[in-house]
Design a protein around this motif. Sequence first.
Motif, PDB file in Angstrom:
ATOM      1  N   UNK A 167       0.937  -1.227  -0.116  1.00  0.00           N
ATOM      2  CA  UNK A 167      -0.032  -0.181  -0.143  1.00  0.00           C
ATOM      3  C   UNK A 167       0.818   1.311  -0.115  1.00  0.00           C
ATOM      4  N   UNK A 168       0.422   2.285  -0.654  1.00  0.00           N
ATOM      5  CA  UNK A 168       1.421   3.489  -0.902  1.00  0.00           C
ATOM      6  C   UNK A 168       1.548   4.155   0.413  1.00  0.00           C
ATOM      7  N   UNK A 169       0.746   4.003   1.564  1.00  0.00           N
ATOM      8  CA  UNK A 169       1.002   4.480   2.900  1.00  0.00           C
ATOM      9  C   UNK A 169       2.136   3.649   3.559  1.00  0.00           C
ATOM     10  N   UNK A 170       2.412   2.545   3.157  1.00  0.00           N
ATOM     11  CA  UNK A 170       3.475   1.657   3.836  1.00  0.00           C
ATOM     12  C   UNK A 170       4.534   1.167   3.200  1.00  0.00           C
ATOM     13  N   UNK A 171       5.480   2.287   2.640  1.00  0.00           N
ATOM     14  CA  UNK A 171       6.737   2.087   2.033  1.00  0.00           C
ATOM     15  C   UNK A 171       7.484   1.049   2.724  1.00  0.00           C
ATOM     16  N   UNK A 172       7.499   0.919   3.997  1.00  0.00           N
ATOM     17  CA  UNK A 172       8.720   0.064   4.562  1.00  0.00           C
ATOM     18  C   UNK A 172       7.929  -1.489   4.439  1.00  0.00           C
ATOM     19  N   UNK A 173       7.088  -1.654   4.055  1.00  0.00           N
ATOM     20  CA  UNK A 173       6.351  -3.247   3.655  1.00  0.00           C
ATOM     21  C   UNK A 173       6.745  -3.634   2.379  1.00  0.00           C
ATOM     22  N   UNK A 174       7.055  -2.748   1.321  1.00  0.00           N
ATOM     23  CA  UNK A 174       7.423  -2.988  -0.004  1.00  0.00           C
ATOM     24  C   UNK A 174       8.730  -2.841  -0.524  1.00  0.00           C
ATOM     25  N   UNK A 175       9.047  -2.990  -1.699  1.00  0.00           N
ATOM     26  CA  UNK A 175      10.377  -2.654  -2.178  1.00  0.00           C
ATOM     27  C   UNK A 175       9.867  -1.578  -3.621  1.00  0.00           C
ATOM     28  N   UNK A 176      10.264  -0.526  -3.446  1.00  0.00           N
ATOM     29  CA  UNK A 176       9.955   0.449  -4.702  1.00  0.00           C
ATOM     30  C   UNK A 176      10.843   0.230  -5.580  1.00  0.00           C
ATOM     31  N   UNK A 177      10.324  -0.364  -6.821  1.00  0.00           N
ATOM     32  CA  UNK A 177      11.290  -0.538  -8.023  1.00  0.00           C
ATOM     33  C   UNK A 177      11.707   0.708  -8.560  1.00  0.00           C
ATOM     34  N   UNK A 178      11.142   1.963  -8.556  1.00  0.00           N
ATOM     35  CA  UNK A 178      11.556   3.165  -9.039  1.00  0.00           C
ATOM     36  C   UNK A 178      12.963   3.476  -8.105  1.00  0.00           C
ATOM     37  N   UNK A 179      12.865   3.308  -6.901  1.00  0.00           N
ATOM     38  CA  UNK A 179      14.059   3.578  -6.061  1.00  0.00           C
ATOM     39  C   UNK A 179      15.271   2.563  -6.252  1.00  0.00           C
ATOM     40  N   UNK A 180      14.975   1.181  -6.702  1.00  0.00           N
ATOM     41  CA  UNK A 180      16.051   0.319  -6.865  1.00  0.00           C
ATOM     42  C   UNK A 180      16.606   0.364  -8.173  1.00  0.00           C
ATOM     43  N   UNK A 181      15.640   0.974  -9.104  1.00  0.00           N
ATOM     44  CA  UNK A 181      16.383   1.434 -10.523  1.00  0.00           C
ATOM     45  C   UNK A 181      17.353   2.590 -10.442  1.00  0.00           C
ATOM     46  N   UNK A 234       4.298   1.449 -14.268  1.00  0.00           N
ATOM     47  CA  UNK A 234       2.806   1.779 -14.359  1.00  0.00           C
ATOM     48  C   UNK A 234       2.498   1.582 -12.673  1.00  0.00           C
ATOM     49  N   UNK A 235       1.566   2.599 -12.497  1.00  0.00           N
ATOM     50  CA  UNK A 235       1.010   2.236 -10.848  1.00  0.00           C
ATOM     51  C   UNK A 235      -0.393   3.066 -10.985  1.00  0.00           C
ATOM     52  N   UNK A 236      -1.293   2.076 -11.384  1.00  0.00           N
ATOM     53  CA  UNK A 236      -2.724   2.948 -11.448  1.00  0.00           C
ATOM     54  C   UNK A 236      -3.416   2.949 -10.260  1.00  0.00           C
ATOM     55  N   UNK A 237      -3.034   2.262  -9.217  1.00  0.00           N
ATOM     56  CA  UNK A 237      -3.328   2.197  -7.628  1.00  0.00           C
ATOM     57  C   UNK A 237      -2.378   2.937  -6.569  1.00  0.00           C
ATOM     58  N   UNK A 238      -2.751   3.302  -5.561  1.00  0.00           N
ATOM     59  CA  UNK A 238      -2.080   3.791  -4.651  1.00  0.00           C
ATOM     60  C   UNK A 238      -1.053   2.777  -4.018  1.00  0.00           C
ATOM     61  N   UNK A 239       0.027   2.568  -4.570  1.00  0.00           N
ATOM     62  CA  UNK A 239       0.862   1.315  -4.338  1.00  0.00           C
ATOM     63  C   UNK A 239       2.190   1.733  -4.346  1.00  0.00           C
ATOM     64  N   UNK A 240       3.112   1.062  -3.462  1.00  0.00           N
ATOM     65  CA  UNK A 240       4.442   1.328  -3.835  1.00  0.00           C
ATOM     66  C   UNK A 240       4.992   0.521  -4.999  1.00  0.00           C
TER      67      UNK A 240
END
Length: 350
Positions: free
Chosen positions: A170-184, A216-222
């Motif tokens: 979920x976009x409000x929970x960055x610590x729970x995901x891995x942001x592909x943009x930041x990895x790039x 692509x990120x059509x939803x509020x996601x990491x």
Amino acid sequence: MKAERAKEILINLLRIPSPSGKEDRLALHIMEFLHKLGYDVHIESDGEIINLIVNPDAELFYEVHMDTIDIRVQPFIRGNIVYGTGASDVKGGLASILLMLESLKKEDKDLNVGIVFVSDEEKGGRGSALFMERYRPKMAIVLEPTDLEVHIAHAGNIEAYFEVDGKEAHGACPESGENAIELTYKMLEELKALEPFKQKGKYFDPHVGLQELVCENPYYLIPALCKGRLEARLLPEQEVEDILDLFDPILEEYTLRYEYTEIWDGYELDESEEIVQIAKRAMDLTGLDEFGGMRSWTDAINFMYNGTKTIVFGPGNLDISHTKNEHIDVRDVVKASEFLTAVNDIFGKS
């Protein structure tokens, strides 16, 4: 006045759209132009690619491509400046060749060089490849926008498409995901930190950067997936295989998959080479005084790979080519035609 004639020739070329794969109308226009001057034109084709050749037995060739990128700006004129897609890359160079051929006829001079007008430079370089399958000139000048510098060096290149896989959250929970943009961008930082990209070059510096990135990120996601294209410009002396050995571990660490889509080694001609010496004499006669290095892929790579000693030269500016602000000063078109005429005359006496 030569500038007015150059402007007329150039605007007529620009009014004929010729994106890659659709060069036929422009090729017909060039053939008609040359036939009116009395030049024989040889048509070479493999069924898809069309090349036009004048004086096919020559040992020194001028090469220019007829295609452009897809049209972004329609042509228009402001004083001595002509705008439009292809003005700089490379219909200004094409106009300089036609102006030279017209001047030779008016002055009753011989054409001592060969000329080839090729297709498909902007997409795959198949026109120059087809030409080099059938002809092997000793030397060549490839027309490209160099700001009237004589480029005796050429960059190497690596292009790679990649996919970086992260982890959705979920976009409000960055610590729970891995942001592909930041990895790039972390991947890019590691590539930029490699020792070869800290070096300095004689004509340009090496560089690695992103040229395309889609997340692509059509939803509020990491964002979990990024697809992109990176490109590395190498110094003439840097070997592609050495750089690939450094790239592979980093790309393997960060990407779901990657593919090298373009790779080629650069080169630098020694100033003692015959084509460089001829160019130097022509530079002295026409008031040009700068050697340089080409930063982008050109048909010169296909020529050099097949043993033809090749320099790159032309009117126009590479920085603004392909942009919506693409333009050229017709006085530079005239100056380029004078240089090409001087090379033709010098080679005829050699």
